[in-house]
Scaffold this motif. Structure first.
Motif, PDB file in Angstrom:
ATOM      1  N   ASP A  34       0.867  -1.099  -0.035  1.00 33.65           N
ATOM      2  CA  ASP A  34      -0.024   0.007   0.185  1.00 33.65           C
ATOM      3  C   ASP A  34       0.838   1.135   0.015  1.00 33.65           C
ATOM      4  N   SER A  35       0.475   2.400   0.248  1.00 32.08           N
ATOM      5  CA  SER A  35       1.194   3.702   0.264  1.00 32.08           C
ATOM      6  C   SER A  35       2.353   3.817   1.267  1.00 32.08           C
ATOM      7  N   LYS A  36       2.090   2.879   2.489  1.00 34.16           N
ATOM      8  CA  LYS A  36       3.059   2.965   3.547  1.00 34.16           C
ATOM      9  C   LYS A  36       3.976   1.760   3.754  1.00 34.16           C
ATOM     10  N   MET A  37       3.313   0.522   3.182  1.00 33.88           N
ATOM     11  CA  MET A  37       3.890  -0.578   3.551  1.00 33.88           C
ATOM     12  C   MET A  37       4.474  -1.528   2.339  1.00 33.88           C
ATOM     13  N   ILE A  38       5.448  -2.402   2.549  1.00 33.27           N
ATOM     14  CA  ILE A  38       5.707  -3.430   1.487  1.00 33.27           C
ATOM     15  C   ILE A  38       6.169  -4.701   1.979  1.00 33.27           C
ATOM     16  N   ARG A  39       5.067  -5.689   1.627  1.00 34.62           N
ATOM     17  CA  ARG A  39       5.431  -7.226   2.371  1.00 34.62           C
ATOM     18  C   ARG A  39       5.678  -7.973   1.533  1.00 34.62           C
ATOM     19  N   VAL A  40       6.892  -8.559   1.759  1.00 35.50           N
ATOM     20  CA  VAL A  40       7.263  -9.672   0.499  1.00 35.50           C
ATOM     21  C   VAL A  40       7.358 -11.034   1.349  1.00 35.50           C
ATOM     22  N   TYR A  41       6.522 -12.003   0.546  1.00 38.16           N
ATOM     23  CA  TYR A  41       6.459 -13.480   1.111  1.00 38.16           C
ATOM     24  C   TYR A  41       7.500 -14.217  -0.002  1.00 38.16           C
ATOM     25  N   ASP A  42       8.249 -14.835   0.290  1.00 41.84           N
ATOM     26  CA  ASP A  42       9.270 -15.800  -0.240  1.00 41.84           C
ATOM     27  C   ASP A  42       8.744 -17.152  -0.220  1.00 41.84           C
ATOM     28  N   PHE A  43       8.506 -17.798  -1.256  1.00 42.04           N
ATOM     29  CA  PHE A  43       7.885 -19.204  -1.519  1.00 42.04           C
ATOM     30  C   PHE A  43       8.714 -20.083  -0.980  1.00 42.04           C
ATOM     31  N   ALA A  44      10.463 -20.032  -1.148  1.00 43.49           N
ATOM     32  CA  ALA A  44      11.108 -20.808  -0.662  1.00 43.49           C
ATOM     33  C   ALA A  44      11.478 -20.977   0.918  1.00 43.49           C
ATOM     34  N   THR A  45      11.267 -20.049   1.718  1.00 43.11           N
ATOM     35  CA  THR A  45      11.559 -19.847   3.200  1.00 43.11           C
ATOM     36  C   THR A  45      10.168 -19.959   3.738  1.00 43.11           C
ATOM     37  N   ARG A  46       8.975 -19.769   2.770  1.00 44.88           N
ATOM     38  CA  ARG A  46       7.643 -19.582   3.495  1.00 44.88           C
ATOM     39  C   ARG A  46       7.612 -18.361   4.661  1.00 44.88           C
ATOM     40  N   GLU A  47       8.598 -17.514   4.373  1.00 41.81           N
ATOM     41  CA  GLU A  47       8.406 -16.468   5.469  1.00 41.81           C
ATOM     42  C   GLU A  47       8.156 -15.049   4.710  1.00 41.81           C
ATOM     43  N   ALA A  48       7.629 -14.106   5.405  1.00 46.14           N
ATOM     44  CA  ALA A  48       7.454 -12.742   5.153  1.00 46.14           C
ATOM     45  C   ALA A  48       8.171 -11.684   5.680  1.00 46.14           C
ATOM     46  N   LYS A  49       8.534 -10.919   4.853  1.00 47.17           N
ATOM     47  CA  LYS A  49       9.405  -9.668   5.632  1.00 47.17           C
ATOM     48  C   LYS A  49       8.800  -8.365   4.932  1.00 47.17           C
ATOM     49  N   ILE A  50       8.513  -7.660   6.109  1.00 48.60           N
ATOM     50  CA  ILE A  50       7.564  -6.188   5.890  1.00 48.60           C
ATOM     51  C   ILE A  50       8.600  -5.109   5.891  1.00 48.60           C
ATOM     52  N   PHE A  51       8.543  -4.177   4.969  1.00 50.62           N
ATOM     53  CA  PHE A  51       9.358  -2.894   4.813  1.00 50.62           C
ATOM     54  C   PHE A  51       8.643  -1.837   5.183  1.00 50.62           C
ATOM     55  N   HIS A  52       9.074  -0.735   5.840  1.00 53.46           N
ATOM     56  CA  HIS A  52       8.328   0.423   5.985  1.00 53.46           C
ATOM     57  C   HIS A  52       9.077   1.476   5.694  1.00 53.46           C
ATOM     58  N   PRO A  53       8.879   1.939   4.409  1.00 53.52           N
ATOM     59  CA  PRO A  53       9.960   3.147   3.734  1.00 53.52           C
ATOM     60  C   PRO A  53       9.675   4.450   4.212  1.00 53.52           C
ATOM     61  N   PRO A  54      10.708   5.329   4.425  1.00 51.88           N
ATOM     62  CA  PRO A  54      10.551   6.613   5.185  1.00 51.88           C
ATOM     63  C   PRO A  54       9.142   7.281   4.544  1.00 51.88           C
ATOM     64  N   GLN A  55       8.458   8.063   5.452  1.00 52.43           N
ATOM     65  CA  GLN A  55       7.352   8.839   5.003  1.00 52.43           C
ATOM     66  C   GLN A  55       7.749  10.272   5.297  1.00 52.43           C
ATOM     67  N   PRO A  56       8.691  11.065   4.304  1.00 47.47           N
ATOM     68  CA  PRO A  56       8.923  12.112   4.508  1.00 47.47           C
ATOM     69  C   PRO A  56       7.879  13.510   4.712  1.00 47.47           C
ATOM     70  N   GLY A  57       6.815  13.167   4.515  1.00 46.58           N
ATOM     71  CA  GLY A  57       5.769  14.079   4.448  1.00 46.58           C
ATOM     72  C   GLY A  57       5.395  14.619   3.172  1.00 46.58           C
ATOM     73  N   GLY A  58       4.654  15.864   3.144  1.00 41.43           N
ATOM     74  CA  GLY A  58       4.297  16.341   1.551  1.00 41.43           C
ATOM     75  C   GLY A  58       3.274  15.449   0.925  1.00 41.43           C
ATOM     76  N   ARG A  59       2.967  15.781  -0.110  1.00 40.46           N
ATOM     77  CA  ARG A  59       2.028  15.088  -0.906  1.00 40.46           C
ATOM     78  C   ARG A  59       2.438  13.963  -1.846  1.00 40.46           C
ATOM     79  N   HIS A  60       2.053  12.896  -1.945  1.00 40.02           N
ATOM     80  CA  HIS A  60       2.201  11.869  -2.820  1.00 40.02           C
ATOM     81  C   HIS A  60       3.228  11.178  -2.296  1.00 40.02           C
ATOM     82  N   GLY A  61       3.304  10.938  -0.814  1.00 43.19           N
ATOM     83  CA  GLY A  61       4.282  10.238  -0.215  1.00 43.19           C
ATOM     84  C   GLY A  61       5.785  10.561  -0.319  1.00 43.19           C
ATOM     85  N   GLY A  62       5.713  12.049  -0.485  1.00 43.41           N
ATOM     86  CA  GLY A  62       7.177  12.577  -0.499  1.00 43.41           C
ATOM     87  C   GLY A  62       7.818  12.589  -1.985  1.00 43.41           C
TER      88      GLY A  62
END
Length: 530
Positions: A429-457
């Protein structure tokens, strides 16, 4: 160099404070102010002048970003872009004449932030000045005008433009989307992509504001909503799926087919509640107190009454902020409601109706015709490349993309989607990226910087990259082509391609057919590029 995650610029490479990039803002509306703020808050460049026909808007932007409360110079404000053009031609003549006369400095670049349909006249007229240009999206409202702009920016006989050009596809420059592309294209974190589902949730009341009551409500006076709202999203998907990594010299892997379905499904007279009777304006409607699209509720009760005077309230009345600050809330509400009460009837000239927004108008009586729900599908065929004598389809396999623009959402412009790869799956979505790996069957979640301003920086990111590209060219560190690729990251042809894809999708929707992209491009674009 460019920061791949934040979209920022290393401070050591920023333009000098002693010789800052000088910029002109053409159009002092919400986007002109957004870019002025992005430039001044995140770069060493200066907003040196504004061109705007509405005196109040010109004064407000100038006071905030240019002359503040001090003395203003002759070169700091212009009544419109034509006045600037006359001034600049005369200024250059004085420079050429030499002599003892002191001549004010020129401008390095400009932002075109006017209504979409005016871009073609402005850019083609100013292109011969040789200034760097950033145009708000869309580039123009027709393919013909996009190509006119393209030809005006390409010097005859030369393969590349001689000035930096940027388009307001700000989604490319947000930390979120820069990380998404890095994970997908550079790191190949889910392997080859098989399919992407991308949604732009416009927002229920946002759509009514801009595309039912506002400036972008009619194709005949502006353009389809897929262009005016979602050319961002078409460009984003093409950027993610077509372009190779920064270190690769592979040609882009372009779609083979494009189709689209969609319509104006709700904001039309056949959907008008019977209890609204013949009312055409919210303030005289018998169901105003229960209607979720009541202009009084949207602009006054939920915004102005709570002290909100920025977008969209200041679009309804540009002077509302000063009125609230000086005269208080009762006077501001009276002023706003007077504006919302403005209406038209059968005796109003059509030119007057088309020439302005009507923010108090009933959403089922607004003469709007742009789609409020549209789906675009792109299909790629397998296109292997020869690598050391061996055909390879890495990154160039068959795949599909669907892009859904929908008005009826809680979220407002907070894009979301899923990307399906051969080694995993990405959800974003506009705040989070979730990556699921088929090999490990695990997910990793990334929370990119939110610098403010319009359109997510993205506004800040685009402003930074545009300024840095101009500085690199001016100071002799790079030629235009190098700076365009290194900092803007989007060529003029890329801009034409993403806009052309919108026009091809619209042709597919209107004619209820699937468009052969390569054939369509050759016929409608390549033959006309000059």
């Amino acid at each position: 160099m460019t920061n791949e995650i934040s979209g920022g610029i290393d401070e050591a490479e920023s333009p000098s404070n002693t010789n800052p990039i000088r910029l002109l803002i053409i159009g002092a509306g919400s986007r002109g102010n957004a870019y002025a703020d992005a430039v001044t808050s995140s770069t060493n460049a200066v907003i040196a002048a504004v061109a705007e026909p509405i005196a109040f808007k010109r004064e407000a932007l100038g006071k905030k970003y240019i002359w503040h409360n001090g003395h203003r110079q002759d070169d700091q404000e212009f009544e419109d872009w034509k006045a600037f053009l006359q001034y600049e031609i005369a200024r250059r003549k004085r420079v050429e004449a030499g002599g003892t006369e002191t001549v004010l400095p020129g401008f390095d670049g400009l932002f075109v932030c006017t209504l979409d349909e005016t871009h073609v006249e402005i850019i083609t007229a100013l292109a011969p000045l040789g200034m760097h240009i950033m145009s708000e999206k869309p580039l123009a409202t027709t393919l013909k005008d996009c190509l006119r702009i393209y030809r005006s920016l390409k010097a005859p006989g030369l393969p590349q433009p001689q000035t930096v050009f940027s388009i307001g596809h700000v989604l490319r420059y947000s930390p979120h989307n820069m990380l998404l592309r890095k994970l997908l294209v550079e790191d190949e974190i889910i392997g080859d992509v098989i399919s992407i589902e991308h949604t732009e949730p416009v927002g229920w009341w946002h759509f009514s504001h801009s595309y039912v009551r506002g400036n972008w409500r009619k194709e005949s006076t502006t353009a389809p909503s897929l262009l005016t709202k979602s050319c961002h999203d078409i460009d984003l998907v093409l950027w993610l799926l077509c372009s190779a990594s920064a270190s690769s010299k592979d040609p882009p892997h372009l779609p083979t087919w494009v189709s689209s379905t969609g319509s104006l499904s709700f904001f039309k007279k056949s959907r008008k509640p019977p209890r609204a009777e013949a009312a055409t304006n919210c303030l005289s409607c018998p169901i105003e107190d229960t209607c979720i699209y009541s202009a009084k509720k949207i602009y006054d009760e939920h915004l102005l009454a709570k002290g909100v005077t920025h977008w969209p309230v200041n679009v309804v009345d540009a002077e509302i902020e000063d009125c609230l600050a000086i005269q208080g809330l009762p006077s501001a509400e009276t002023k706003l409601l007077k504006r919302l009460a403005e209406n038209y009837d059968d005796t109003t000239p059509q030119e007057e109706i088309n020439g302005r927004p009507w923010f108090g108008r009933c959403v089922w009586e607004s003469e709007n015709d742009v789609c409020d729900d549209q789906l675009v599908t792109m299909t790629w065929d397998e296109e292997p490349l020869d690598r050391d004598g061996i055909p390879s389809i890495r990154g160039r396999g068959s795949k599909t993309a669907s892009i859904h623009m929908i008005a009826f959402t809680e979220k407002q412009c907070e894009r979301r989607g899923r990307i399906y790869g051969i080694m995993g799956e990405i959800e974003y979505d506009s705040k989070m990226i979730r990556v699921y790996d088929f090999a490990t069957r695990e997910a990793k979640i990334f929370h990119p910087p939110q610098p403010g301003g319009r359109h997510g920086g993205g506004d800040v990111g685009l402003a930074q990259q545009f300024v840095h590209a101009m500085s690199a060219v001016r100071d002799g560190h790079m030629n235009v082509d190098e700076a365009q690729k290194a900092y803007v990251g989007c060529t003029l042809e890329d801009t034409i391609r993403s806009h052309a894809m919108v026009f091809a999708a619209e042709e597919a929707r209107r004619n209820k057919r699937v468009v052969d992209w390569n054939e369509w491009w050759a016929c409608n674009v390549e033959a006309m590029m000059g």
